[in-house]
Scaffold this active site. Sequence first.
Site, PDB file in Angstrom:
ATOM      1  N   LYS A   1      -3.448   6.175  -5.522  1.00 38.23           N
ATOM      2  CA  LYS A   1      -3.287   6.572  -6.929  1.00 38.23           C
ATOM      3  C   LYS A   1      -4.310   7.641  -7.308  1.00 38.23           C
ATOM      4  O   LYS A   1      -4.187   8.268  -8.348  1.00 38.23           O
ATOM      5  CB  LYS A   1      -3.484   5.375  -7.867  1.00 38.23           C
ATOM      6  CG  LYS A   1      -2.629   4.161  -7.556  1.00 38.23           C
ATOM      7  CD  LYS A   1      -1.269   4.264  -8.161  1.00 38.23           C
ATOM      8  CE  LYS A   1      -0.533   2.941  -8.017  1.00 38.23           C
ATOM      9  NZ  LYS A   1       0.903   3.083  -8.166  1.00 38.23           N
TER      10      LYS A   1
ATOM     11  N   ASP B   1      -7.292  -5.385 -12.977  1.00 38.02           N
ATOM     12  CA  ASP B   1      -6.408  -4.543 -12.167  1.00 38.02           C
ATOM     13  C   ASP B   1      -6.671  -3.091 -12.581  1.00 38.02           C
ATOM     14  O   ASP B   1      -6.194  -2.624 -13.617  1.00 38.02           O
ATOM     15  CB  ASP B   1      -4.943  -4.943 -12.439  1.00 38.02           C
ATOM     16  CG  ASP B   1      -3.968  -4.008 -11.740  1.00 38.02           C
ATOM     17  OD1 ASP B   1      -4.426  -3.054 -11.064  1.00 38.02           O
ATOM     18  OD2 ASP B   1      -2.743  -4.223 -11.859  1.00 38.02           O
TER      19      ASP B   1
ATOM     20  N   HIS C   1       1.529  -5.140 -14.333  1.00 37.20           N
ATOM     21  CA  HIS C   1       2.376  -4.734 -13.202  1.00 37.20           C
ATOM     22  C   HIS C   1       2.773  -6.015 -12.466  1.00 37.20           C
ATOM     23  O   HIS C   1       2.012  -6.994 -12.452  1.00 37.20           O
ATOM     24  CB  HIS C   1       1.532  -3.835 -12.298  1.00 37.20           C
ATOM     25  CG  HIS C   1       2.270  -3.186 -11.174  1.00 37.20           C
ATOM     26  ND1 HIS C   1       2.595  -3.853 -10.022  1.00 37.20           N
ATOM     27  CD2 HIS C   1       2.723  -1.917 -11.012  1.00 37.20           C
ATOM     28  CE1 HIS C   1       3.219  -3.020  -9.203  1.00 37.20           C
ATOM     29  NE2 HIS C   1       3.312  -1.844  -9.780  1.00 37.20           N
TER      30      HIS C   1
ATOM     31  N   CYS D   1       8.012  -1.560 -12.485  1.00 36.40           N
ATOM     32  CA  CYS D   1       7.366  -2.811 -12.038  1.00 36.40           C
ATOM     33  C   CYS D   1       6.663  -3.506 -13.195  1.00 36.40           C
ATOM     34  O   CYS D   1       5.578  -4.081 -13.027  1.00 36.40           O
ATOM     35  CB  CYS D   1       6.375  -2.561 -10.908  1.00 36.40           C
ATOM     36  SG  CYS D   1       7.169  -2.105  -9.391  1.00 36.40           S
TER      37      CYS D   1
ATOM     38  N   GLN E   1      -4.502   1.912 -12.185  1.00 35.30           N
ATOM     39  CA  GLN E   1      -4.287   3.152 -12.933  1.00 35.30           C
ATOM     40  C   GLN E   1      -5.608   3.723 -13.435  1.00 35.30           C
ATOM     41  O   GLN E   1      -5.815   4.933 -13.435  1.00 35.30           O
ATOM     42  CB  GLN E   1      -3.325   2.920 -14.111  1.00 35.30           C
ATOM     43  CG  GLN E   1      -1.908   2.573 -13.708  1.00 35.30           C
ATOM     44  CD  GLN E   1      -1.207   3.708 -12.946  1.00 35.30           C
ATOM     45  OE1 GLN E   1      -1.473   4.886 -13.150  1.00 35.30           O
ATOM     46  NE2 GLN E   1      -0.314   3.342 -12.038  1.00 35.30           N
TER      47      GLN E   1
HETATM   48  N1  PLP Z   1      -1.284  -2.460 -10.663  1.00 34.31           N
HETATM   49  C1  PLP Z   1      -0.921  -1.361 -11.337  1.00 34.31           C
HETATM   50  C2  PLP Z   1      -1.334  -1.206 -12.766  1.00 34.31           C
HETATM   51  C3  PLP Z   1      -0.155  -0.376 -10.708  1.00 34.31           C
HETATM   52  O1  PLP Z   1       0.208   0.713 -11.383  1.00 34.31           O
HETATM   53  C4  PLP Z   1       0.226  -0.570  -9.372  1.00 34.31           C
HETATM   54  C5  PLP Z   1       1.091   0.408  -8.717  1.00 34.31           C
HETATM   55  O2  PLP Z   1       1.835   1.118  -9.334  1.00 34.31           O
HETATM   56  C6  PLP Z   1      -0.204  -1.725  -8.705  1.00 34.31           C
HETATM   57  C7  PLP Z   1      -0.954  -2.645  -9.385  1.00 34.31           C
HETATM   58  C8  PLP Z   1       0.161  -1.962  -7.272  1.00 34.31           C
HETATM   59  O3  PLP Z   1      -0.407  -0.981  -6.479  1.00 34.31           O
HETATM   60  P1  PLP Z   1       0.026  -0.826  -4.951  1.00 34.31           P
HETATM   61  O4  PLP Z   1       1.510  -0.675  -4.941  1.00 34.31           O
HETATM   62  O5  PLP Z   1      -0.684   0.402  -4.503  1.00 34.31           O
HETATM   63  O6  PLP Z   1      -0.423  -2.032  -4.241  1.00 34.31           O
END
Ligand code: PLP
Length: 555
Positions: free
Chosen positions: A223, A197, A121, A361, A200
Amino acid sequence: MKFFADNFKQQFPLFAQPENRDLVYLDNAATTQKPACVIQAISDFYLHTNANTHRSSHRLARRATEMVEKVRRDAARFLGTASPREIIFTRGATEGLNLLAHSLCSRLSPGDEILLSTAEHHANLVPWQMQAASRGLQLRFVPHTGGIPQFERIAEVLSPRTKIVSVTAGSNALGLRTDLPALRAALSGQDLFWVLDGAQLAAHDRVDVASIGCDFFVCSAHKFYGPTGIGLVFGREELLQELPPWQGGGEMIASVDLLASEYAELPHRFEAGTSSLASIAGLGACMDFLEKQDRVAMAMHEQSLVHALHEKLGQIPGLNLLSRGEHNLGIATFTHPRCAAIDLAQWLDGRDIAVRVGHHCAQPLLRAAGHTATLRASVAAYNSDEDIERFVAAVQEFLAHLEVEDAVPVREVHAPVADGSWSPDDLSSLDVAALRNKKSWQDRYRSLMAWARFVSRKDGIRSPENLVRGCESSAWLVHRCERGVHRFAIDSDSRVVKGLGALLLTLLDGKPSGSVSREQVQEVFDELGLAQQLSESRSNGFRALLERAFELMGA
Ligand code: PLP
């Protein structure tokens, strides 16, 4: 054990609102809906507890502080660590990754390497890019095929200079889970920091950082049925002790002098300023809520949904599924050569089916896979087999409709010219009055898509200078003045945009200056009910086309 999705769903008040009774919500990878207990906890915080933490010595401040520290203890348990000192509250996964990128990279020297993957992401790419640029660090990537990382080959890119490995536990664009035990084995014994990270992953699995073996783990509460504005960073205590804080300010200090300050103990030194206190209360309620669920049965239910999604979508002729049903975090992603993903998403929206379209993203991943946009459907435990059936049936209906459309021969109106010159499409048979007389919005929408067929593909005008800014899908518009009348040509990847373009040009093409005003065109758009029915970005796209057309006419 059987999981009762209906009973689970009843705990989410949004679905009980009259306007949402028919909603099929399949945008859960972006954010999930919230159960009543989370909404209540946020409201209760403001009704009974609201005060700033730590600094004051009154009853409410004590209560707020106790709440925050209790949620921290619960969060430690939730992520599988015994020590609440290893839990930092952030605004979300993005802020957690920025914090780690800043603090960890301050320990590196120019030339040191950070290993990422192509499936990240943007939140797990951009913060490292920023650090690499300012500190002379090197970014390296796990070997991949078509953007899909081959973590089993990670050893090929590890070097003595690899100081940080920061990768996803599961891709938000493809749903692909990372094999964490294998990754742990590959990284064990290496002198580096391992950041995971888990944005998900935490939505679908019980997380146990101790057994995963990572040094740092980030996630966002929204999430997994929690509120927005709150996320968690887990960091191993002995590592956090050695790291400098990221942001400075109140709450994170022990004492402040004019020229220097002493920082607070863990974890507070990483929490500058007032935290999202109501969201922390909501997170606490969310973790209680999840604790009461049968997480294994929930995960099995989600797995069966995602399998059904892949199986049914896989049977649609021509559909290009980028994701797979196995080892999947609830996500199906696809394209279809017959339509732009955005057009399909708009159609689904018309049937109250919420999905997401775009690059999710994860632009490098999509680009490597040869796409700019895909349609993504993502499940949560409140989804049902019926949701999947309604979604797939609507996709099939749209494609069947396009097939019928495409079977009708279009009069070839001109020879497309490829050298940058162009000729206008013949739109003379398009009848705005007939469009106005269509009884329902769906009929008008179908007609607009049929109109799109009168707009030929014009490779010669698809250049940056002709691109209309503000359209959700790419649209190119060109103009010239011929014997006192304005001539236009338009092109787009999206049928709906082509249809809207055809509508616009029906009103403007071949007309002399001053014969039609912006307001008149906008009036037609409003009369057709397009503003109410099209998404806001689509309506804005039409306005962008309109503005550009008048600009080109010098009006
Ligand atoms: N990492 C992953 C894999 C994500 O799916 C997301 C959000 O879609 C993020 C990071 C960023 O999360 P946030 O927008 O809640 O900070």
